[in-house]
Design an enzyme around this catalytic site. Structure first.
Site, PDB file in Angstrom:
ATOM      1  N   ARG A   1       0.835  -1.252   0.151  1.00 51.41           N
ATOM      2  CA  ARG A   1      -0.016  -0.063  -0.039  1.00 51.41           C
ATOM      3  C   ARG A   1       0.938   1.094  -0.198  1.00 51.41           C
ATOM      4  NH1 ARG A   1      -2.230  -3.612   3.722  1.00 51.41           N
ATOM      5  NH2 ARG A   1      -4.060  -4.506   3.035  1.00 51.41           N
TER       6      ARG A   1
ATOM      7  N   LYS B   1      -2.643  -2.486   8.318  1.00 55.36           N
ATOM      8  CA  LYS B   1      -4.048  -2.530   8.340  1.00 55.36           C
ATOM      9  C   LYS B   1      -4.675  -3.842   9.048  1.00 55.36           C
ATOM     10  CE  LYS B   1      -8.041  -1.917   5.262  1.00 55.36           C
ATOM     11  NZ  LYS B   1      -8.261  -1.415   3.796  1.00 55.36           N
TER      12      LYS B   1
ATOM     13  N   HIS C   1      -3.045   3.570  -6.217  1.00 60.14           N
ATOM     14  CA  HIS C   1      -3.311   2.342  -5.637  1.00 60.14           C
ATOM     15  C   HIS C   1      -3.522   1.196  -6.935  1.00 60.14           C
ATOM     16  CE1 HIS C   1      -4.722   0.122  -2.454  1.00 60.14           C
ATOM     17  NE2 HIS C   1      -5.710  -0.390  -2.958  1.00 60.14           N
TER      18      HIS C   1
ATOM     19  N   ARG D   1      -0.711  -1.411  -6.836  1.00 59.70           N
ATOM     20  CA  ARG D   1      -0.876  -2.655  -5.982  1.00 59.70           C
ATOM     21  C   ARG D   1      -1.754  -3.731  -6.784  1.00 59.70           C
ATOM     22  NH1 ARG D   1      -1.402  -4.231  -0.487  1.00 59.70           N
ATOM     23  NH2 ARG D   1      -3.231  -4.658   0.039  1.00 59.70           N
TER      24      ARG D   1
ATOM     25  N   HIS E   1      -3.495  -9.161   3.036  1.00 57.02           N
ATOM     26  CA  HIS E   1      -4.817  -9.367   3.311  1.00 57.02           C
ATOM     27  C   HIS E   1      -5.336 -10.457   4.620  1.00 57.02           C
ATOM     28  CE1 HIS E   1      -6.353  -8.213  -0.991  1.00 57.02           C
ATOM     29  NE2 HIS E   1      -5.907  -7.123  -0.190  1.00 57.02           N
TER      30      HIS E   1
ATOM     31  N   TYR F   1     -10.078  -9.486  -6.429  1.00 54.55           N
ATOM     32  CA  TYR F   1      -9.517 -10.014  -7.941  1.00 54.55           C
ATOM     33  C   TYR F   1     -10.240 -11.078  -8.470  1.00 54.55           C
ATOM     34  CZ  TYR F   1      -5.926  -7.295  -5.943  1.00 54.55           C
ATOM     35  OH  TYR F   1      -5.368  -6.060  -5.541  1.00 54.55           O
TER      36      TYR F   1
END
Length: 418
Positions: free
Chosen positions: A247, A284, A362, A365, A388, A398
């Site tokens: 990120r 995150k 972004h 990524r 994730h 995706y």
């Protein structure tokens, strides 16, 4: 609660207006003639229902005073009782707006999360139901709120995305749970799923804008142009994000201690705080992760460290930020996004919009993840590189790559069998 004016002569028994047309709590004094001489009366507009501002007002008063002064004293006493009664009602039954402030002030969350909560309450909750007392918030009213937001809830009066409506539902649900715990309301109306129907995950995914990514050739065209023709001092940052899938906030918070050029590995331990300037926070998911890097990325980062060290020795120290500014501090994330937009527009002018379509920073990524999946890399590996929390997040984001992966799998299986 007993009404503070019970026992006072009512000048009118019906609802005579609403707070918008009657000055509640102001009152008046008038004189009138009797056989015994001039007498005075006071009158005051009081709410029909102290817990509901929309219920209108009732006119109450008292007559028979011999002087205007004694009538005025009685009026001021009535006004004081009215204020005390209303204050007590507000304390026992706060509005959504007043309670939300207390609730938000007591939360212990990441700055970015709390900022998002405050923004949702300010833009999508308070303007619609902020004046309603908590005990008056019903499941039907929340259901209508979500419909209104979906149709005209945007800042410009347009429709609000299903994802934002769902986030509003999550914030309201948490706030009303707290109100239940505080004993203000008996049950949470947001949890009555038969009536309150926030957008589902399926609806959110279907309405989400399509992810824009570049092909391998487009990414290569841009990076080559950025390095060889634009001579960009930000080239190392763009390449690092594109080759690792980090990120923006994670790349900007990297220290040289996190970069192992010998083992060709980058450790992502923190992220730039996008709310509090020049501070970092946990990632995150709250977990650190290691990302292997290729030879090209290693060479670019090694050259970048040498260049930074030539500017100032401290810029190449282990605790220095890899992509810090010329003072060695963290850079502002919005300034990096602005620089990306400038480079992208310049590349489109030089190479053409067909060769380099518009894409946000972004998107680097997203491009990294998409190319890996199209190459047949296991989604679990992609999940770990992206950071994730679970593999379902990766597969949902995706899902557009799935047809390509299926076709490649069928082709490989046919080749193996024949």
């Amino acid at each position: 609660m007993q009404h503070p004016f019970l026992g006072v002569n009512e000048a009118a028994g019906a609802v005579v207006g609403s707070p918008k047309t009657r000055r509640r709590g102001v009152g008046s004094i008038t004189s009138y003639e009797t056989k015994a001489g001039v007498r005075w009366r006071w009158q005051l507009h009081v709410p029909v229902d102290e817990a509901d501002d929309r219920a209108g007002t009732r006119l109450v008063g008292q007559a028979g005073f011999r002087t205007a002064r004694t009538a005025d004293d009685a009026l001021q006493s009535a006004r004081r009782r009215l204020r005390e009664s209303l204050d007590a009602a507000r304390r026992q039954n706060p509005t959504v707006a007043s309670y939300s402030e207390q609730w938000l002030d007591g939360l212990r969350l990441a700055n970015s999360t709390l900022y998002g909560y405050r923004r949702i309450v300010r833009l999508y909750v308070v303007p619609h139901i902020g004046s309603i007392h908590l005990e008056r918030v019903t499941a039907t009213r929340l259901a209508k709120l979500y419909v209104d937001l979906e149709q005209t809830g945007g800042i410009d009066g347009g429709p609000l995305s299903a994802n934002t409506v769902n986030k509003t539902h999550v914030v309201l649900g948490a706030m009303l749970d707290a109100a239940v715990d505080d004993g203000i309301i008996a049950a949470n109306p947001a949890r009555k799923s038969r009536v309150v129907k926030a957008p589902s995950g399926k609806v959110i995914r279907e309405s989400a804008p399509e992810i824009t990514t570049w092909s391998a050739d487009q990414l290569r065209f841009f990076l080559d142009w950025d390095r060889d023709e634009y001579h960009d001092d930000m080239f190392a940052l763009w390449l690092t994000i594109a080759h690792t899938g980090m990120r923006r906030s994670e790349a900007l918070a990297l220290r040289w201690a996190d970069v192992d050029l010998k083992q060709q590995r980058v450790s992502v331990r923190r992220a730039l705080d996008t709310v509090v300037a020049r501070t970092t926070k946990r990632t995150k998911t709250g977990n650190a992760r290691a990302i292997d890097i290729d030879d090209d990325t290693t060479a670019v980062l090694r050259a970048w460290r040498s260049l930074r060290g030539a500017i100032a020795f401290d810029f190449a120290r282990a605790d220095a930020y890899v992509f810090g500014n010329l003072q060695g501090d963290l850079v502002r994330p919005n300034s990096i996004t602005a620089k990306w937009d400038i480079r992208l527009k310049a590349a489109q002018r030089a190479l053409g919009t067909d060769s380099i379509p518009h894409m946000t920073i972004h998107g680097l990524r997203h491009t990294h993840a998409t190319l890996l999946l199209e190459l047949g890399v296991h989604p679990k590996v992609v999940q770990e590189r992206l950071g994730h929390s679970n593999i379902s997040t990766t597969l949902n984001i995706y899902s557009h790559v799935t047809p390509t992966m299926q076709r490649d799998a069928v082709t490989r299986l046919a080749s193996l069998l024949h």
